[in-house]
Design an enzyme around this catalytic site. Structure first.
Site, PDB file in Angstrom:
ATOM      1  N   GLU A   1      -0.867  -5.232   8.922  1.00 17.75           N
ATOM      2  CA  GLU A   1       0.024  -4.607   9.902  1.00 17.75           C
ATOM      3  C   GLU A   1      -0.459  -4.814  11.335  1.00 17.75           C
ATOM      4  OE1 GLU A   1       0.775  -0.473   9.007  1.00 17.75           O
ATOM      5  OE2 GLU A   1       1.358  -0.917   6.937  1.00 17.75           O
TER       6      GLU A   1
ATOM      7  N   LYS B   1      -0.955  -9.325   3.284  1.00 20.27           N
ATOM      8  CA  LYS B   1      -0.156  -8.808   4.406  1.00 20.27           C
ATOM      9  C   LYS B   1      -0.995  -7.814   5.204  1.00 20.27           C
ATOM     10  CE  LYS B   1       3.539  -5.925   3.756  1.00 20.27           C
ATOM     11  NZ  LYS B   1       3.125  -4.709   4.473  1.00 20.27           N
TER      12      LYS B   1
ATOM     13  N   ASP C   1      -0.979  -6.132   0.019  1.00 25.38           N
ATOM     14  CA  ASP C   1      -1.344  -5.529   1.307  1.00 25.38           C
ATOM     15  C   ASP C   1      -2.852  -5.392   1.451  1.00 25.38           C
ATOM     16  OD1 ASP C   1       0.962  -5.076   2.761  1.00 25.38           O
ATOM     17  OD2 ASP C   1       1.320  -3.096   1.905  1.00 25.38           O
TER      18      ASP C   1
ATOM     19  N   ASP D   1       0.838  -1.200   0.000  1.00 24.17           N
ATOM     20  CA  ASP D   1       0.000   0.000   0.000  1.00 24.17           C
ATOM     21  C   ASP D   1       0.878   1.257   0.000  1.00 24.17           C
ATOM     22  OD1 ASP D   1       0.868  -0.123   2.599  1.00 24.17           O
ATOM     23  OD2 ASP D   1      -1.118   0.014   3.518  1.00 24.17           O
ATOM     24  N   SER D   2       2.204   1.072  -0.028  1.00 24.42           N
ATOM     25  CA  SER D   2       3.122   2.193  -0.298  1.00 24.42           C
ATOM     26  C   SER D   2       2.783   2.834  -1.633  1.00 24.42           C
ATOM     27  CB  SER D   2       4.573   1.705  -0.298  1.00 24.42           C
ATOM     28  OG  SER D   2       4.727   0.584  -1.145  1.00 24.42           O
TER      29      SER D   2
ATOM     30  N   GLU E   1       9.832  -4.094   9.927  1.00 20.45           N
ATOM     31  CA  GLU E   1      10.215  -2.805   9.339  1.00 20.45           C
ATOM     32  C   GLU E   1      10.833  -1.894  10.395  1.00 20.45           C
ATOM     33  OE1 GLU E   1       7.259  -0.886   6.905  1.00 20.45           O
ATOM     34  OE2 GLU E   1       8.472   0.918   6.687  1.00 20.45           O
TER      35      GLU E   1
HETATM   36  O1  KIV Z   1       3.626  -1.057   1.537  1.00 26.36           O
HETATM   37  C1  KIV Z   1       4.786  -1.487   1.421  1.00 26.36           C
HETATM   38  O2  KIV Z   1       5.470  -1.289   0.408  1.00 26.36           O
HETATM   39  C2  KIV Z   1       5.339  -2.244   2.530  1.00 26.36           C
HETATM   40  C3  KIV Z   1       6.819  -2.444   2.575  1.00 26.36           C
HETATM   41  C4  KIV Z   1       7.494  -1.176   2.949  1.00 26.36           C
HETATM   42  C5  KIV Z   1       7.216  -3.570   3.454  1.00 26.36           C
HETATM   43  O3  KIV Z   1       4.629  -2.644   3.399  1.00 26.36           O
END
Ligand code: KIV
Length: 267
Positions: free
Chosen positions: A120, A118, A89, A50-51, A185
Site C-alpha cells: 500500500e 501487493k 499482500d 490482508d483483509s 481503492e
Molecule cells: O486486503 C484486501 O483484500 C485488499 C483488497 C480490498 C483490494 O487489499
C-alpha cells in the site's frame, strides 16, 4: 508422466488482457476450498488480501495480520489453485525498508506460492528494489486500510483536485518504478478512468468505477456473509442465485461484460 494441462496465468497474460481490452476479474481468497471454487469458475486473479484480518480473524482492522498469517493463507489458496494468478499482500509493517520488504516478499513467494506481492501507498523506492530482485509488485493507491489510524475513517479518497493530482502522480511514479499492476481503492470513477487510460499496466478497481481494467471484491462482501457492514461499492451477488458458485460466476460474468460496478456502486 502426466503433465498438468492447465497452467497458472502469468503477469504477461494479465498485461495482454489489458492490451486486448478484456476485463480482468479478481476476488479475495483465503483458503483451499474457496480457492478451488473460485478457480473453477474462471476468476483471473485470487488476491490473498490482508483483509483476512477482518474477514477470517475477526479483527477491527488489517493491522494485526502478520507475515506468518499471510504465508499460511497464501499456501492454503495456492494448494488448490490451477489457473488463477496469485497475489499476496505484504501486511502492515512488513515493508519499512527495501531489504525487509524483499525478505518478506520472498517468504510469500517461496513458502506461500504467491506470484506477485501487493503493498500500500506511494513507495517507489521499495517497488523498484523489489522489481530489481525479480519480484513482481502490485501497487495500491486511494484508500489505504493499513493507514486507517492516520486516515481516521474508510472514506473515498481523491475527491478534491489536489488529492486527485497526488493519486494520479503516485500512480505514474509506481509504474515508472516497476510496478506491474495497480489496485485503486475507493476513488472517484472519473479519476480511476483517467489513471487506467494513462497507465500501460493493468489497473484493478474496488469502489473505483467500471472503467478500470479489472475489478476486485472481498469474497465475504460479494457473498454478503461478512461480519461487518457491506461497503456501498460491493454488490451482494447471492441475491440472484441459490449457490455460492452461482454468485461467483455472476460476479465474474458481470466484470467481464462491464456490468459491474454500476453507478450505484461507484463514487
Ligand atoms: O486486503 C484486501 O483484500 C485488499 C483488497 C480490498 C483490494 O487489499
Amino acid at each position: 508422466m502426466n503433465y498438468p494441462t492447465v497452467k497458472p496465468l502469468s503477469v504477461t497474460d494479465l498485461a495482454g488482457m489489458k492490451q486486448r481490452g478484456e476485463k480482468i476479474s479478481c476476488l479475495t481468497a483465503y483458503d483451499a476450498s474457496f480457492s478451488a471454487l473460485i478457480d473453477h469458475v474462471g476468476i483471473d486473479i485470487m488476491l490473498i488480501g490482508d483483509s483476512l484480518g477482518m474477514t477470517i480473524q475477526g479483527h477491527d482492522t488489517t493491522l494485526p495480520v502478520t507475515v506468518t498469517d499471510m504465508v499460511y493463507h497464501t499456501r492454503c489458496v495456492c494448494n488448490a489453485r490451477r489457473r488463477a494468478f496469485l497475489i499476496a499482500d505484504l501486511p502492515f509493517m512488513a515493508y519499512p525498508t527495501p531489504q525487509i520488504a524483499a525478505k518478506n516478499a520472498a517468504k510469500l513467494m517461496q513458502c506461500g506460492g504467491a506470484q506477485m506481492v501487493k503493498l500500500e501507498g506511494a513507495k517507489p523506492g521499495i517497488v523498484s528494489f523489489l522489481a530489481e530482485q525479480g519480484i513482481p509488485v502490485c501497487g495500491h493507491l486511494g484508500l489505504l486500510p493499513q493507514s486507517i489510524n492516520q486516515l481516521g475513517n474508510y472514506a473515498v479518497q481523491g475527491k478534491n483536485p489536489i488529492d486527485a493530482d497526488k493519486i494520479r502522480a503516485d500512480a505514474h511514479q509506481l509504474e515508472q518504478s516497476g510496478a506491474a499492476l495497480l489496485v485503486l481503492e475507493c476513488v472517484p470513477a472519473k479519476l480511476a478512468k483517467e489513471i487506467s487510460t494513462q497507465l500501460s499496466i493493468p489497473v484493478i478497481g474496488i469502489g473505483a468505477g467500471v472503467d478500470c481494467d479489472g475489478q476486485v471484491l472481498v469474497l465475504q462482501d460479494m457473498l454478503n456473509i461478512g461480519i461487518t457492514k457491506r461497503p456501498r461499492f460491493a454488490k451482494d451477488f447471492m441475491q440472484q442465485t441459490k449457490s455460492i458458485e452461482g454468485a461467483i460466476n455472476a460476479y465474474h460474468q458481470a466484470v467481464k461484460q462491464s456490468l459491474f460496478p454500476t453507478n450505484d456502486h461507484s463514487f
